[in-house]
Design a protein around this motif. Structure first.
Motif, PDB file in Angstrom:
ATOM      1  N   VAL A 154       0.829  -1.203   0.000  1.00 59.39           N
ATOM      2  CA  VAL A 154       0.000   0.000   0.000  1.00 59.39           C
ATOM      3  C   VAL A 154       0.866   1.258   0.000  1.00 59.39           C
ATOM      4  O   VAL A 154       0.509   2.273  -0.616  1.00 59.39           O
ATOM      5  CB  VAL A 154      -0.975  -0.006   1.212  1.00 59.39           C
ATOM      6  N   LYS A 155       2.029   1.212   0.630  1.00 64.31           N
ATOM      7  CA  LYS A 155       2.920   2.367   0.664  1.00 64.31           C
ATOM      8  C   LYS A 155       4.120   2.215  -0.259  1.00 64.31           C
ATOM      9  O   LYS A 155       4.551   3.181  -0.900  1.00 64.31           O
ATOM     10  CB  LYS A 155       3.408   2.616   2.097  1.00 64.31           C
ATOM     11  N   MET A 240      -7.891   5.983   3.112  1.00 61.45           N
ATOM     12  CA  MET A 240      -7.099   6.178   1.896  1.00 61.45           C
ATOM     13  C   MET A 240      -7.401   7.500   1.202  1.00 61.45           C
ATOM     14  O   MET A 240      -6.710   7.876   0.257  1.00 61.45           O
ATOM     15  CB  MET A 240      -7.320   5.008   0.939  1.00 61.45           C
ATOM     16  N   THR A 245      -0.329   8.209   4.039  1.00 61.39           N
ATOM     17  CA  THR A 245      -0.418   6.840   3.508  1.00 61.39           C
ATOM     18  C   THR A 245       0.034   5.851   4.576  1.00 61.39           C
ATOM     19  O   THR A 245       1.181   5.906   5.031  1.00 61.39           O
ATOM     20  CB  THR A 245       0.476   6.665   2.273  1.00 61.39           C
ATOM     21  N   SER A 247       1.519   2.479   6.181  1.00 62.20           N
ATOM     22  CA  SER A 247       2.480   1.507   5.662  1.00 62.20           C
ATOM     23  C   SER A 247       1.848   0.131   5.539  1.00 62.20           C
ATOM     24  O   SER A 247       2.338  -0.723   4.798  1.00 62.20           O
ATOM     25  CB  SER A 247       3.717   1.445   6.560  1.00 62.20           C
ATOM     26  N   ALA A 280       1.593   2.750  10.633  1.00 63.11           N
ATOM     27  CA  ALA A 280       2.306   3.878  10.038  1.00 63.11           C
ATOM     28  C   ALA A 280       3.777   3.735  10.392  1.00 63.11           C
ATOM     29  O   ALA A 280       4.128   3.190  11.443  1.00 63.11           O
ATOM     30  CB  ALA A 280       1.760   5.202  10.569  1.00 63.11           C
ATOM     31  N   GLY A 373      -5.802  -1.439   1.766  1.00 67.39           N
ATOM     32  CA  GLY A 373      -5.302  -0.165   1.264  1.00 67.39           C
ATOM     33  C   GLY A 373      -5.081  -0.137  -0.224  1.00 67.39           C
ATOM     34  O   GLY A 373      -5.071   0.933  -0.847  1.00 67.39           O
ATOM     35  N   ASN A 374      -4.891  -1.311  -0.832  1.00 69.99           N
ATOM     36  CA  ASN A 374      -4.762  -1.422  -2.286  1.00 69.99           C
ATOM     37  C   ASN A 374      -6.068  -1.863  -2.941  1.00 69.99           C
ATOM     38  O   ASN A 374      -6.107  -2.086  -4.150  1.00 69.99           O
ATOM     39  CB  ASN A 374      -3.678  -2.436  -2.675  1.00 69.99           C
TER      40      ASN A 374
END
Length: 459
Positions: A154-155, A240, A245, A247, A280, A373-374
């Protein structure tokens, strides 16, 4: 198929004790984590790129299939030799050739285990971002073949975003070098990114130059528990949509939470309808501000509790329980169809609601968790394979999951790849002209169609 005697003699001389032909030796290379199985006619264990080149050229002359293999952790049947031929296992090409901290680059052979690479990078304060659940025992070559990702994607992106250059052998036996071991480059077509995710259908990777990332100074994790999956999915969209963003941003539905608690040993409440694990990372001084922003976004309708992981031990225990989810699913039913569909993040609520409706319609448990997150969720449909009627319902339900995903503007796979499992759905996922272009690319790289035949592209 039966290998021609001349080919057997040639390759036996070339590989010596790295040429396996007895059934007892070959059976270990007949299956992957999809539980599909097909016995190869022989197994080659190369130690050099020259051996790989010689093998491909010899196999091309006799029109014998060549199937590349890492450690067989793939879940789509991508490394199963369905047409026989020769499995090329890269387990002996497992050297880390160079670590160049100043260039943030590592050069490795394809058989290096992801976990071994991470251990070698740790003293340099660097890491390679792809971190699939199988990282401890999956190879870099296998990660590249299916564009593996994991929670950190995601990050930091998936495998395709973290490779600089590849050396590979095409289906015609040519050695090609794609990309450059620099962080910037604009010299022709982006072929190394094309090879990543091609599942060994275009070329066999024999060396990779990987983009490395500095290890974050600090990490903090949050655990957000929600009344139901719809509330959690709405929170993902909020998380999101704001500037920080995370991690990692992992989602579990109620069944996944129960398994993480009862089988994985995580300290989770019994009344959780869904859970988000939010992490994070970054500078120690700035991290509290990032956590504050993420906590604000996690707030909303349906939130039951929002907790800071007390310490590193608590955080690691929670992530360990998440990584134990996939094998623990077998406690629900012996059969599992595990597909990693992806939708735009804003449409995760629609995907989750739709999957729940399908679970009710087909009267089968469907457990969802994954990299929210994706927009990449692992949809695990559980059933009893020996029950013919239930098996038919399970496969019909998964076809509906794919249709739902595509209707939401999503795609069939985020990190597992296509292999055999999703091959026949490709015409629904990509347009006819696009599919035709993919076939033309395959023809250029592999003119005789010997590399991993039957995978990714439908007949």
């Amino acid at each position: 198929m039966t290998l021609p005697a001349t080919l057997q003699h040639e390759l036996s001389d070339l590989f010596g004790d790295g040429w396996l032909i007895s059934p007892s030796e070959r059976v270990a290379y007949a299956f992957d984590n999809s539980r599909r199985e097909a016995l190869p006619d022989a197994v080659a264990l190369p130690t050099t790129r020259a051996q790989v080149q010689a093998l491909v050229r010899a196999c091309r002359a006799h029109r014998v299939p060549v199937v590349a293999r890492g450690r067989g952790t793939n879940t789509t049947g991508a490394s199963v030799p369905v047409d026989g031929g020769i499995v090329v296992s890269f387990e002996r090409m497992d050297r880390i050739l160079a670590v160049r901290p100043g260039d943030r680059c590592a050069v490795v052979e394809p058989g290096v285990l992801n976990g071994d690479l991470q251990a070698a990078l740790r003293p340099h304060g660097l890491f390679w971002p792809p971190d699939p659940t199988s990282a401890a025992f999956s190879t870099v070559g296998g990660n590249l073949a299916c564009n593996a990702g994991g929670p950190r994607a995601v990050k930091y992106g998936a495998s395709r975003d973290n490779v600089l250059a590849l050396t590979a052998v095409t289906g015609s036996g040519e050695l090609i070098i794609c990309g450059t071991a620099t962080t910037k480059g604009s010299t022709g077509y982006d072929l190394h990114r094309l090879l990543v995710g091609s599942e060994g259908t275009l070329a066999l990777i024999v060396e990779a130059s990987l983009r490395l990332t500095p290890t974050p100074m600090a990490r903090r994790a949050l655990r957000a528990i929600y009344r139901d999956v719809s509330s959690a999915a709405q929170a993902v969209a909020r998380l999101m949509a704001q500037p920080v963003t995370p991690s990692m941003l992992e989602f579990m539905d109620a069944d996944a939470v129960r398994l993480a608690r009862d089988v994985g040993g995580a300290d989770l409440p019994h009344d959780a309808g869904a859970l988000l694990m939010i992490e994070a990372d970054g500078d120690e001084e700035l991290l509290p501000y990032a956590i504050e922003a993420l906590m604000a976004a996690a707030e909303g309708d349906g939130l039951v509790s929002l907790d800071d992981a007390a310490d590193d031990a608590a955080r690691e225990k929670l992530w360990a329980a998440r990584k134990a989810l996939s094998p623990s699913l077998r406690t629900l039913a012996p059969g599992k169809i595990n597909e990693d569909v992806v939708v735009p993040v804003s449409r995760i609520p629609h995907l989750v609601d739709g999957v729940q409706a399908l679970s009710r319609e087909f009267a089968l448990p469907i457990v969802c968790f994954g990299h929210a997150g994706n927009g990449n969720l692992h949809v695990n449909l559980m059933y009893h394979p020996n029950d013919v009627e239930q098996s038919a319902r399970a496969h019909a339900a998964m076809a509906r999951v794919f249709a739902l995903t595509l209707s939401l503007g999503g795609t069939l796979s985020g990190e597992h790849g296509i292999g055999l499992a999703k091959r026949d759905f490709m015409p629904q996922a990509v347009s006819a002209p696009t599919l035709a272009l993919m076939r033309q690319v395959k023809q250029v790289f592999d003119p005789d169609g010997i590399l991993n035949p039957g995978k990714l592209l439908p007949p």
